[in-house]
Write a protein that holds these residues in place. Sequence first.
Motif, PDB file in Angstrom:
ATOM      1  N   HIS A 182       0.840  -1.201   0.000  1.00  0.00           N
ATOM      2  CA  HIS A 182       0.000   0.000   0.000  1.00  0.00           C
ATOM      3  C   HIS A 182       0.873   1.249   0.000  1.00  0.00           C
ATOM      4  O   HIS A 182       0.658   2.181  -0.770  1.00  0.00           O
ATOM      5  CB  HIS A 182      -0.932  -0.021   1.224  1.00  0.00           C
ATOM      6  CG  HIS A 182      -1.705   1.231   1.401  1.00  0.00           C
ATOM      7  ND1 HIS A 182      -1.360   2.175   2.334  1.00  0.00           N
ATOM      8  CD2 HIS A 182      -2.794   1.706   0.748  1.00  0.00           C
ATOM      9  CE1 HIS A 182      -2.218   3.181   2.254  1.00  0.00           C
ATOM     10  NE2 HIS A 182      -3.094   2.919   1.300  1.00  0.00           N
ATOM     11  N   SER A 190       3.807  -4.508  -5.840  1.00  0.00           N
ATOM     12  CA  SER A 190       2.942  -4.612  -4.669  1.00  0.00           C
ATOM     13  C   SER A 190       2.483  -6.056  -4.518  1.00  0.00           C
ATOM     14  O   SER A 190       1.852  -6.616  -5.410  1.00  0.00           O
ATOM     15  CB  SER A 190       1.727  -3.696  -4.811  1.00  0.00           C
ATOM     16  OG  SER A 190       0.809  -3.930  -3.755  1.00  0.00           O
ATOM     17  N   GLY A 224      -1.029  -5.496  -1.748  1.00  0.00           N
ATOM     18  CA  GLY A 224      -1.259  -4.225  -1.047  1.00  0.00           C
ATOM     19  C   GLY A 224      -2.697  -3.785  -1.220  1.00  0.00           C
ATOM     20  O   GLY A 224      -3.263  -3.916  -2.306  1.00  0.00           O
ATOM     21  N   PRO A 225      -3.322  -3.256  -0.165  1.00  0.00           N
ATOM     22  CA  PRO A 225      -4.683  -2.743  -0.299  1.00  0.00           C
ATOM     23  C   PRO A 225      -4.714  -1.582  -1.296  1.00  0.00           C
ATOM     24  O   PRO A 225      -3.799  -0.768  -1.312  1.00  0.00           O
ATOM     25  CB  PRO A 225      -5.047  -2.250   1.100  1.00  0.00           C
ATOM     26  CG  PRO A 225      -3.995  -2.742   2.011  1.00  0.00           C
ATOM     27  CD  PRO A 225      -2.809  -3.106   1.191  1.00  0.00           C
ATOM     28  N   THR A 226      -5.749  -1.516  -2.096  1.00  0.00           N
ATOM     29  CA  THR A 226      -5.829  -0.473  -3.116  1.00  0.00           C
ATOM     30  C   THR A 226      -6.957   0.522  -2.869  1.00  0.00           C
ATOM     31  O   THR A 226      -6.969   1.584  -3.464  1.00  0.00           O
ATOM     32  CB  THR A 226      -6.007  -1.089  -4.513  1.00  0.00           C
ATOM     33  OG1 THR A 226      -7.249  -1.775  -4.576  1.00  0.00           O
ATOM     34  CG2 THR A 226      -4.865  -2.037  -4.826  1.00  0.00           C
ATOM     35  N   THR A 241      -5.868   0.178   9.532  1.00  0.00           N
ATOM     36  CA  THR A 241      -6.195   1.156   8.494  1.00  0.00           C
ATOM     37  C   THR A 241      -6.373   2.532   9.105  1.00  0.00           C
ATOM     38  O   THR A 241      -5.894   3.534   8.575  1.00  0.00           O
ATOM     39  CB  THR A 241      -7.474   0.731   7.734  1.00  0.00           C
ATOM     40  OG1 THR A 241      -7.276  -0.572   7.210  1.00  0.00           O
ATOM     41  CG2 THR A 241      -7.797   1.694   6.622  1.00  0.00           C
ATOM     42  N   ASN A 244      -6.328   5.953  -0.932  1.00  0.00           N
ATOM     43  CA  ASN A 244      -6.684   4.940  -1.923  1.00  0.00           C
ATOM     44  C   ASN A 244      -5.731   4.960  -3.114  1.00  0.00           C
ATOM     45  O   ASN A 244      -5.855   5.829  -3.979  1.00  0.00           O
ATOM     46  CB  ASN A 244      -8.104   5.164  -2.462  1.00  0.00           C
ATOM     47  CG  ASN A 244      -9.172   4.849  -1.461  1.00  0.00           C
ATOM     48  OD1 ASN A 244      -8.951   4.098  -0.524  1.00  0.00           O
ATOM     49  ND2 ASN A 244     -10.336   5.413  -1.653  1.00  0.00           N
ATOM     50  N   VAL A 255      -6.580  -8.506   2.882  1.00  0.00           N
ATOM     51  CA  VAL A 255      -6.805  -7.731   1.655  1.00  0.00           C
ATOM     52  C   VAL A 255      -7.753  -8.525   0.758  1.00  0.00           C
ATOM     53  O   VAL A 255      -7.435  -9.624   0.325  1.00  0.00           O
ATOM     54  CB  VAL A 255      -5.465  -7.453   0.921  1.00  0.00           C
ATOM     55  CG1 VAL A 255      -5.717  -6.669  -0.354  1.00  0.00           C
ATOM     56  CG2 VAL A 255      -4.506  -6.707   1.833  1.00  0.00           C
ATOM     57  N   GLN A 287      -9.267  -6.478  -4.786  1.00  0.00           N
ATOM     58  CA  GLN A 287      -8.552  -5.207  -4.828  1.00  0.00           C
ATOM     59  C   GLN A 287      -7.497  -5.153  -5.927  1.00  0.00           C
ATOM     60  O   GLN A 287      -7.374  -4.146  -6.620  1.00  0.00           O
ATOM     61  CB  GLN A 287      -7.955  -4.897  -3.458  1.00  0.00           C
ATOM     62  CG  GLN A 287      -9.053  -4.617  -2.458  1.00  0.00           C
ATOM     63  CD  GLN A 287      -8.634  -3.684  -1.362  1.00  0.00           C
ATOM     64  OE1 GLN A 287      -7.556  -3.129  -1.347  1.00  0.00           O
ATOM     65  NE2 GLN A 287      -9.525  -3.512  -0.408  1.00  0.00           N
TER      66      GLN A 287
END
Length: 177
Positions: A40, A58, A61-63, A83, A102, A123, A127
């Motif tokens: 992220h 990545s 990784g959260p998107t 988060t 984001n 995750v 995503q």
Amino acid sequence: MVIVHVAAGSLAISKSNELSRSWNSKPDNYGFLGEIAGGHLALLYNHYHPEEIEKLISLSGPTYFSSEKYQKSPCFKRTYGITRKIVGNTFDNNPAAFKQANPITHFSQIPTLLFQRHRGFLVNKKQGPALEFALMAKKIPHKLIFMKNSGHVTRFVKRNREQIIFLNILSFIQKKY
């Protein structure tokens, strides 16, 4: 708060440039690689400092954090504490801060390699494909590796690490864009 985390990447680049001669490497010739929260951060660094990196990797990784659908998901509930620390606020108090964090809405023309786990519990598996769609729309060079039947510790499984992750990273690094 996101800016504070991104600033840490700038410090790493600065120190690496300082030491590049002793490492026998070129300054300002970097790729960023991160896994989950590090992924992220790498994705966000791409947005804030695209001039400092050549390639981005990545690993799950959260998107995105701010979609209504994601906020109703089990992944959001499991990761809300971390988060909130990354973003520096709660969603109810500052939804704009979550939107700012984001990567799916903040990226640049840097070639990007994405790995997405199928069964990651932190995750959501949608995503990586969502970011891939956004990168395709902007015609940004990228590749998505969807690791079917893989869980949170994918890189700890020797076969996954050697036959999927390492081979794709090596190929990506060597490719000219």
